[in-house]
Every structure is written in C-alpha cells, then in structure tokens.
Design a protein around this motif. Sequence first.
Motif, PDB file in Angstrom:
ATOM      1  N   ASP A 153       0.825  -1.217   0.000  1.00 31.52           N
ATOM      2  CA  ASP A 153       0.000   0.000   0.000  1.00 31.52           C
ATOM      3  C   ASP A 153       0.857   1.264   0.000  1.00 31.52           C
ATOM      4  N   LYS A 154       2.068   1.161   0.551  1.00 30.75           N
ATOM      5  CA  LYS A 154       2.948   2.325   0.620  1.00 30.75           C
ATOM      6  C   LYS A 154       3.466   2.747  -0.759  1.00 30.75           C
ATOM      7  N   ASP A 155       3.276   1.889  -1.754  1.00 35.01           N
ATOM      8  CA  ASP A 155       3.781   2.176  -3.098  1.00 35.01           C
ATOM      9  C   ASP A 155       2.710   2.745  -4.022  1.00 35.01           C
ATOM     10  N   ALA A 156       1.566   3.079  -3.469  1.00 34.17           N
ATOM     11  CA  ALA A 156       0.430   3.495  -4.297  1.00 34.17           C
ATOM     12  C   ALA A 156       0.652   4.824  -5.009  1.00 34.17           C
ATOM     13  N   ASN A 157       1.590   5.642  -4.511  1.00 35.95           N
ATOM     14  CA  ASN A 157       1.763   6.984  -5.090  1.00 35.95           C
ATOM     15  C   ASN A 157       2.658   7.003  -6.322  1.00 35.95           C
ATOM     16  N   PHE A 158       3.263   5.876  -6.677  1.00 43.38           N
ATOM     17  CA  PHE A 158       4.183   5.861  -7.815  1.00 43.38           C
ATOM     18  C   PHE A 158       3.418   5.747  -9.129  1.00 43.38           C
ATOM     19  N   ASP A 159       3.948   6.431 -10.151  1.00 43.02           N
ATOM     20  CA  ASP A 159       3.362   6.366 -11.490  1.00 43.02           C
ATOM     21  C   ASP A 159       3.931   5.211 -12.297  1.00 43.02           C
ATOM     22  N   PHE A 160       5.213   4.922 -12.080  1.00 42.68           N
ATOM     23  CA  PHE A 160       5.898   3.862 -12.820  1.00 42.68           C
ATOM     24  C   PHE A 160       6.586   2.912 -11.839  1.00 42.68           C
ATOM     25  N   VAL A 161       6.497   1.631 -12.127  1.00 42.10           N
ATOM     26  CA  VAL A 161       7.227   0.619 -11.370  1.00 42.10           C
ATOM     27  C   VAL A 161       8.106  -0.122 -12.361  1.00 42.10           C
ATOM     28  N   CYS A 162       9.407  -0.164 -12.087  1.00 40.05           N
ATOM     29  CA  CYS A 162      10.371  -0.724 -13.038  1.00 40.05           C
ATOM     30  C   CYS A 162      11.105  -1.910 -12.421  1.00 40.05           C
ATOM     31  N   CYS A 163      11.300  -2.957 -13.223  1.00 43.27           N
ATOM     32  CA  CYS A 163      12.059  -4.102 -12.726  1.00 43.27           C
ATOM     33  C   CYS A 163      12.765  -4.793 -13.881  1.00 43.27           C
ATOM     34  N   ALA A 164      13.812  -5.542 -13.539  1.00 38.78           N
ATOM     35  CA  ALA A 164      14.501  -6.367 -14.517  1.00 38.78           C
ATOM     36  C   ALA A 164      13.633  -7.590 -14.820  1.00 38.78           C
ATOM     37  N   VAL A 165      13.849  -8.168 -15.996  1.00 44.86           N
ATOM     38  CA  VAL A 165      13.075  -9.335 -16.415  1.00 44.86           C
ATOM     39  C   VAL A 165      14.017 -10.451 -16.839  1.00 44.86           C
ATOM     40  N   GLY A 166      13.830 -11.634 -16.223  1.00 46.04           N
ATOM     41  CA  GLY A 166      14.577 -12.819 -16.625  1.00 46.04           C
ATOM     42  C   GLY A 166      13.630 -13.830 -17.245  1.00 46.04           C
ATOM     43  N   THR A 167      12.942 -14.591 -16.389  1.00 48.83           N
ATOM     44  CA  THR A 167      11.955 -15.561 -16.881  1.00 48.83           C
ATOM     45  C   THR A 167      10.554 -14.969 -16.982  1.00 48.83           C
ATOM     46  N   GLY A 168      10.341 -13.786 -16.396  1.00 46.40           N
ATOM     47  CA  GLY A 168       9.039 -13.131 -16.478  1.00 46.40           C
ATOM     48  C   GLY A 168       8.168 -13.293 -15.254  1.00 46.40           C
ATOM     49  N   GLY A 169       8.629 -14.055 -14.274  1.00 46.12           N
ATOM     50  CA  GLY A 169       7.812 -14.304 -13.091  1.00 46.12           C
ATOM     51  C   GLY A 169       7.654 -13.095 -12.189  1.00 46.12           C
ATOM     52  N   THR A 170       8.750 -12.412 -11.921  1.00 42.59           N
ATOM     53  CA  THR A 170       8.704 -11.268 -11.008  1.00 42.59           C
ATOM     54  C   THR A 170       7.813 -10.168 -11.561  1.00 42.59           C
ATOM     55  N   ILE A 171       8.014  -9.817 -12.817  1.00 36.33           N
ATOM     56  CA  ILE A 171       7.212  -8.738 -13.388  1.00 36.33           C
ATOM     57  C   ILE A 171       5.744  -9.127 -13.462  1.00 36.33           C
ATOM     58  N   SER A 172       5.448 -10.406 -13.673  1.00 35.41           N
ATOM     59  CA  SER A 172       4.051 -10.841 -13.722  1.00 35.41           C
ATOM     60  C   SER A 172       3.358 -10.593 -12.390  1.00 35.41           C
ATOM     61  N   GLY A 173       4.040 -10.928 -11.291  1.00 36.79           N
ATOM     62  CA  GLY A 173       3.462 -10.666  -9.982  1.00 36.79           C
ATOM     63  C   GLY A 173       3.267  -9.187  -9.727  1.00 36.79           C
ATOM     64  N   ILE A 174       4.232  -8.379 -10.159  1.00 37.43           N
ATOM     65  CA  ILE A 174       4.124  -6.925  -9.988  1.00 37.43           C
ATOM     66  C   ILE A 174       2.969  -6.377 -10.816  1.00 37.43           C
ATOM     67  N   ILE A 175       2.841  -6.847 -12.048  1.00 37.32           N
ATOM     68  CA  ILE A 175       1.736  -6.412 -12.910  1.00 37.32           C
ATOM     69  C   ILE A 175       0.392  -6.711 -12.254  1.00 37.32           C
ATOM     70  N   ASN A 176       0.273  -7.891 -11.686  1.00 39.09           N
ATOM     71  CA  ASN A 176      -1.001  -8.294 -11.079  1.00 39.09           C
ATOM     72  C   ASN A 176      -1.379  -7.448  -9.878  1.00 39.09           C
ATOM     73  N   SER A 177      -0.366  -6.939  -9.168  1.00 38.28           N
ATOM     74  CA  SER A 177      -0.667  -6.178  -7.949  1.00 38.28           C
ATOM     75  C   SER A 177      -0.568  -4.665  -8.143  1.00 38.28           C
ATOM     76  N   ALA A 178      -0.119  -4.228  -9.308  1.00 35.78           N
ATOM     77  CA  ALA A 178      -0.037  -2.785  -9.572  1.00 35.78           C
ATOM     78  C   ALA A 178      -1.429  -2.181  -9.655  1.00 35.78           C
ATOM     79  N   LEU A 179      -1.534  -0.928  -9.303  1.00 37.88           N
ATOM     80  CA  LEU A 179      -2.815  -0.216  -9.332  1.00 37.88           C
ATOM     81  C   LEU A 179      -3.121   0.278 -10.748  1.00 37.88           C
ATOM     82  N   PRO A 180      -4.380   0.571 -11.041  1.00 33.73           N
ATOM     83  CA  PRO A 180      -4.758   0.954 -12.409  1.00 33.73           C
ATOM     84  C   PRO A 180      -3.991   2.143 -12.975  1.00 33.73           C
ATOM     85  N   HIS A 181      -3.593   3.083 -12.117  1.00 42.05           N
ATOM     86  CA  HIS A 181      -2.908   4.271 -12.626  1.00 42.05           C
ATOM     87  C   HIS A 181      -1.413   4.044 -12.831  1.00 42.05           C
ATOM     88  N   GLN A 182      -0.904   2.865 -12.463  1.00 42.13           N
ATOM     89  CA  GLN A 182       0.526   2.610 -12.523  1.00 42.13           C
ATOM     90  C   GLN A 182       0.908   1.855 -13.792  1.00 42.13           C
TER      91      GLN A 182
END
Length: 297
Positions: A153-182
């Motif tokens: 919840d503390k990350d709700a104010n960010f517009d962009f969330v950036c991460c490295a991608v290897g197999t795609g698992g980490t970013i998939s979890g982040i995508i699923n939990s990111a808010l609509p405006h992010q």
Amino acid sequence: MNQILPLELPNGISLEIKREDLLHPFISGNKFRKLKYNLLQAKSEGLETVLTFGGAYSNHISAVAYAGKEQGFKTIGVIRGDELGDKITENPTLKFAQDCGMQFEFVSREAYRLKTEPDFIAKLKDKFGSFYLVPEGGTNEYAIKGCEEILTDKDANFDFVCCAVGTGGTISGIINSALPHQKVLGFPALKGDFLKDEIRKFATNQNWELVTDYHFGGYGKVNEELVQFINQFYQQTQIPLDPIYTGKMVFGVIDLIQKNWFLDNAKILMIHTGGLQGIQGMNTILKSKNKTLIEVQ
C-alpha cells in the motif's frame, strides 16, 4: 524498504528503489518471493527433496540451496554444462550451493534443453526418487503469488514501477498487484521478444511494457560502460547492483530519464531484485579478460 536516491534528476522527476535485496542475506530479493509459496507447497505435499535447474552462476541455484538448508529440504541442482563437474571449487556459486548441501547433476547443454520434457523428468525421478520440481528461475503459479507481495500500500503513489526481467515471473506478480494508474516497465536481461508470451501466461492486467534496449548484448553479457555505471552508482548511493539484472534496469531507467522519456514530475519506483551473489562470478570472468571489476562491498 524504499530508498530515495540522492541523484539530481530533471523535470521534477522523483526516483526511489525498493531494496528487495535486503530481504534475506542469502535468499535474495525475488528469489525469496518466488520460493516462499513453492516451499510451502512442497511441505504440504509431504516431499522432502526439491529439485531445480540453473547455470554456473545462477542466483536461483544459490537461493534454493540455502533455502533447503534453512528449511530442512534435500536439494538437487541440475546444472547446465557437464564440463563444470570438476570445477566446483573454482565457481563461487556452485561452491556455496554445495556447502549448503545441494547435490548436483551436471548435464550437457544439449540435454539441458530437454529439461521440461516428461521423459527427461522421468529419468531424474528414476535416479533421485520423488521430488518437488521448481522450474529454472523459479517461475510458476506459486512464484507469481509470492511476487504479487512485492508492492504494498505504501507504493500506491508511484506512477511507474520498473524491474529487470529474466523468466518473467517477477514482473508478472508486480503487474497483477499494480494499481490501475501505474505503468509497469520491464527491462529484459536477455535478447528476444518471446518474454511477452511468457508474461501473458501469468499477468492479468495490461498495464505493462517491455523496454528492450538495455540487455547489453544478451544474458550474462556486460561491457565497460555498464561496469563503470554500476561502480559510479555505488559510489553515489552506497547501493550495490548486480550486473546481470538490476544493474541493467537501473542503467536503463536513468538513461530514459535523461532522454526525457518520462513525463514531468513522474514518480518512479525501481525494484532491486537482488542477485548480488553473481558479482563474484562476473568479476572472475572480467579479471580473466583484464577488464574493469565491479567494485562494490
């Protein structure tokens, strides 16, 4: 823990980094997230052995080995490259995993390509008995569940969330939990466009994009510019970056900022996914080529 970076940035942009590398001293960053629910599942199935796959300097192999030691699992690592069998003591990652009790099965690169084939898995079961299988890189439905816990919840104010991608698992979890405006930006550490399909297997939202210009030649590839950047970033921030994943992502984000890619006053969060154990192995390679070393503590 989010850390504000002491960098001078244009256009009112703010930049923070989430220190997932500090989650655990040996099960680093996204590997901690990916293994959490996998190991709970292994216990629920009553299995005492965890088998997985990886290369010579794999963060995943290192993390699984320590997690097994910590939680009472026998661990088996199927390692790409049969020539590595008599070079364990020369390889910091494999030596660490062995010291944690991991048993190795070294296979040729040709055989390793068959690692998801039923016949290949059946032969492993014939040799080692029953085991809980964690795929290379750790990405499966349980890994995604763990990675969905990276953002809070503390990350709700960010517009962009950036991460490295290897197999795609980490970013998939982040995508699923990111808010609509992010907007979630992924920086692949390897060449190729196939990752989009892998991410779509697990990601439920469309609020993401891959930035494919910062792989530095492909997986495990670095150059003088990247090494110098990692060293300078550490001098400025006291934050170590690994050269395979997070270092490339941070380089890319800062380069895009300098190129005015982001909107004015954008609030950007970068995810430090760990992997710092790989620095020692990379420095071994760089030293053998008389190249500049990564100088972080």
